[in-house]
Design an enzyme around this catalytic site. Structure first.
Site, PDB file in Angstrom:
ATOM      1  N   ASP A 142       0.819  -1.205   0.000  1.00  0.00           N
ATOM      2  CA  ASP A 142       0.000   0.000   0.000  1.00  0.00           C
ATOM      3  C   ASP A 142       0.856   1.259   0.000  1.00  0.00           C
ATOM      4  O   ASP A 142       1.956   1.273   0.558  1.00  0.00           O
ATOM      5  CB  ASP A 142      -0.873  -0.003   1.249  1.00  0.00           C
ATOM      6  CG  ASP A 142      -2.306   0.398   0.957  1.00  0.00           C
ATOM      7  OD1 ASP A 142      -2.552   0.930  -0.132  1.00  0.00           O
ATOM      8  OD2 ASP A 142      -3.170   0.177   1.816  1.00  0.00           O
ATOM      9  N   LYS A 188     -11.316   4.611  -9.521  1.00  0.00           N
ATOM     10  CA  LYS A 188      -9.997   3.982  -9.555  1.00  0.00           C
ATOM     11  C   LYS A 188      -9.652   3.506 -10.953  1.00  0.00           C
ATOM     12  O   LYS A 188     -10.516   3.386 -11.824  1.00  0.00           O
ATOM     13  CB  LYS A 188      -9.927   2.822  -8.567  1.00  0.00           C
ATOM     14  CG  LYS A 188     -11.055   1.815  -8.712  1.00  0.00           C
ATOM     15  CD  LYS A 188     -10.993   0.754  -7.625  1.00  0.00           C
ATOM     16  CE  LYS A 188     -12.137  -0.246  -7.786  1.00  0.00           C
ATOM     17  NZ  LYS A 188     -11.955  -1.474  -7.015  1.00  0.00           N
TER      18      LYS A 188
END
Length: 650
Positions: free
Chosen positions: A386, A472
């Protein structure tokens, strides 16, 4: 007359009531023969549906994903009819198309259906298909629909209808069979030429463990027998490449009922593999200006209330952890982003400090139902590669494009060359699914589309696939077997900075909100490794292999020489080990092949005398063994590694 706009932008006039089939026939007889479904003004319709208004029309054949979806959905109706004929009194529920084929969830009552029944189901489906029965849609009132299924004593369909609005209910009829259905079918059953029952499994009604367990019957169908034969061969290859099978054979990971379902345990070789992937990305991230952070595995409930994750997922997540302090609740971390927002909030920032790029290999926990767990691809605890970038609105375009470059670097280094970029945007008809203002959503969606276009990506726009806090860019990668997987993802988020009141001081000396980019090129380490295992069949790129070579001594007399070779390899940072067991060389080679060692180095009398090794490559026949000086082999391996993994930015 009505005007029909085709995908190439051309507009044709037809009499009101024209069907997609008529439009196809006006273009060419060949097209008319091949279309099996259509889409008019964003809604999937039949090829025989009359069109009475101006609109945009897309025609689908078997070669289109939407065409396959209609084909498989139609076959699910035929299979449902076959099951009802073979097992009178069963209760049908739902039967959607999926990525490869379809399924139907059935309450088989007192019938016991096993693999032995597949053949008779297949024969019955093909018998019905040969009747060339038309699929026809008709509307029904809610009262009519309820009466039909109450008469059939089907509580599942009744429950579905009770949740539908009157005036929106439709049925699909073919032959003697009727099913509740929204539409999207092929013209008739005769197009179905090949069919196979793939498997059966348990499935709770509506995915709720509190409900009755049904039997899910999986199937697939094709317009040609040849297509089914090729697909079944592909399935056999997929079984050989199953990451659960390979993970066990290669001693990468395991699971333990005592530890808990969906919680993988990484064995030494698997842990080393993960570490190499992490180091590979860490190196690229450092070059790209990321700073490494570490956050805890839990957080106060209030943190996830602020982020919106608790309202969205709290009911379906792991239950809160209570402390001795009254009212104090913690949750297992489901996402890293709220923690990173608080890291950003730890000090004031100026526009001159931005962008800030915080990266973490952070482990998160999400409760998945036991029936949905699958090896490493669906787990309850997983580690995300991440990172979150906090930037000014003016920096957003450049930062987003830099992340695209990083994702493409990862894919290229690991052999994923066939992919499509998917711009996942809101479902405009369901605004309650999302948080934040319409203005911010529009800015975020446009930023992603512009970046994808400017980078020359092959992209599609998918409505309804956005995260609840922002749109996204998902990378849909095709593996060696042609299967599509969602891997890397990049998200633009204006909403979490609002919810966490993030700010920076601008050049005007006023406080402004940063924009947040979420990104994970691997997605999750667990899922990525599973897909990489199946894509490569366990034959990872040489730089990633747990061991790059195994030294096989012909007998114990050559153990010292084998150790000498091992030391020389290790001094050159080539990962290797020695097999000195008192076994035949043939057995050692066979076992090394199963373990997928890239190189097998055989040493005996001649090799010891001449300071050489006999080199055998994984998958090669014994005749292709090559005698080499050790230093030449080392140079060959180093060249192979260097050519397969470039430095980020090269």
């Amino acid at each position: 007359m009505i005007k029909i706009t085709l995908p190439d932008g051309s507009v044709k006039e037809f009499a009101s009531g024209v069907t997609p089939f008529d439009v196809a026939k006006s273009i060419s007889e060949g097209l008319a023969r091949n279309i099996i479904s259509a889409n008019f003004n964003g809604t999937t319709i039949e090829t025989t549906t009359p069109m009475t208004t101006d609109g945009s029309l897309v025609l689908y054949s078997w070669n289109d994903d939407e065409g396959k979806k209609a084909f498989w959905h139609s076959t699910s109706h035929v299979m449902a009819q076959a099951l009802q004929d073979l097992y009178p009194g069963i209760k049908l529920t739902i039967g959607p198309a999926i990525a490869n084929g379809f399924y139907y969830d059935v309450d088989f009552m007192d019938y016991k259906v096993t693999d032995a029944d597949f053949k008779k189901i297949e024969d019955k489906v093909l018998e019905i298909a040969r009747g060339k029965h038309d699929f026809t849609m008709r509307s029904a009132t809610k009262a009519e629909a309820l009466e039909f299924y109450k008469k059939e004593e089907n509580p599942y369909k009744v429950e579905l209808i009770e949740n539908l609005a009157d005036g929106t209910i439709t049925f699909c009829d073919h032959d003697t069979f009727t099913d509740l259905c929204r539409g999207g079918h092929i013209p008739n059953t005769g197009i179905i030429k090949a069919f196979k029952v793939l498997s059966i499994a348990g499935a709770y009604w509506r995915g709720d463990e509190k409900n009755k367990q049904l039997t899910r019957v999986y199937g697939i169908s094709f317009p040609k027998q040849k297509d089914l034969t090729e697909y079944l061969a592909l399935l056999e290859e997929a079984k050989k490449r199953d990451h659960r099978k390979l993970g066990k054979e290669l001693e990468l990971f395991t699971f333990s009922q005592k530890v808990g379902q969906g919680l993988p345990l990484w064995l030494p070789k698997g842990a080393a593999l993960r570490d190499r992937l992490e180091q590979f990305l860490r190196k690229a991230q450092k070059k790209a200006g990321y700073e490494q952070v570490v956050t805890p595995h839990i957080g106060q409930k209030e943190l996830y209330v602020t982020s919106g994750h608790y309202a969205k997922y709290g009911a379906d997540s792991f239950q809160p952890i209570y402390t001795p302090v009254e009212g104090e609740e913690f949750l297992l971390k489901p996402m890293n982003c709220p923690h990173h927002c608080e890291i950003y909030n730890a000090k004031p920032w100026s526009y001159k400090d931005l962008p800030k790029r915080f990266a973490e290999f952070g482990t998160v926990y999400r409760y998945e139902q036991s029936g949905e767990l699958h090896g490493l691809t669906r787990v309850r605890g997983f580690t995300q590669d991440d990172a979150h970038i906090f930037c000014t609105p003016e920096q957003l375009d450049e930062e987003f494009k830099k992340v695209i470059d990083l994702v493409l670097y990862v894919f290229g280094s690991l052999g994923f060359e066939n992919f499509t970029a998917q711009v996942s945007v809101r479902d405009l008809s369901n605004p309650d699914k999302y948080i934040g203002s319409v203005e911010n959503w529009e800015k975020a969606e446009n930023a992603i589309i512009n970046a994808a276009r400017d980078k020359g990506l092959n992209y599609v726009i998918e409505s309804g696939e956005a995260a609840f806090y922002g749109p996204k860019l998902d990378f849909m990668v095709k593996d060696a077997l042609g299967r599509s997987w969602q891997l890397g993802t990049i998200q633009v988020d204006y909403n979490l900075p609002e919810r966490f009141e993030l700010s920076y001081k601008g050049s005007d000396n006023e406080l402004h909100r940063p924009v947040m980019i979420h990104r994970a090129p691997f997605g999750s380490m667990e899922r990525f490794i599973a897909i990489l295992l199946e894509h490569t069949g366990g034959n990872f790129p040489l730089w990633l292999m747990p061991e790059q070579a195994i030294i096989l001594s012909l007998s114990e007399k050559y153990e010292k020489y084998a150790e000498k070779v091992l030391n020389l390899l290790e001094n050159s940072e080539i990962r290797a080990l020695v097999d000195n067991r008192n076994e035949t060389i043939g057995k050692k080679i066979r076992e090394a092949e199963v373990q997928k060692f890239p190189y097998m180095l055989i040493v005996g009398e001649d090799e010891e005398k001449n300071g050489t090794i006999s080199v055998r490559r994984h998958g090669d026949s014994g005749k292709s063994n090559q005698t080499m000086k050790i230093e030449d082999f080392i140079a060959q391996v180093q060249e192979e590694v260097n050519s397969s993994i470039k430095q980020f930015g090269e």
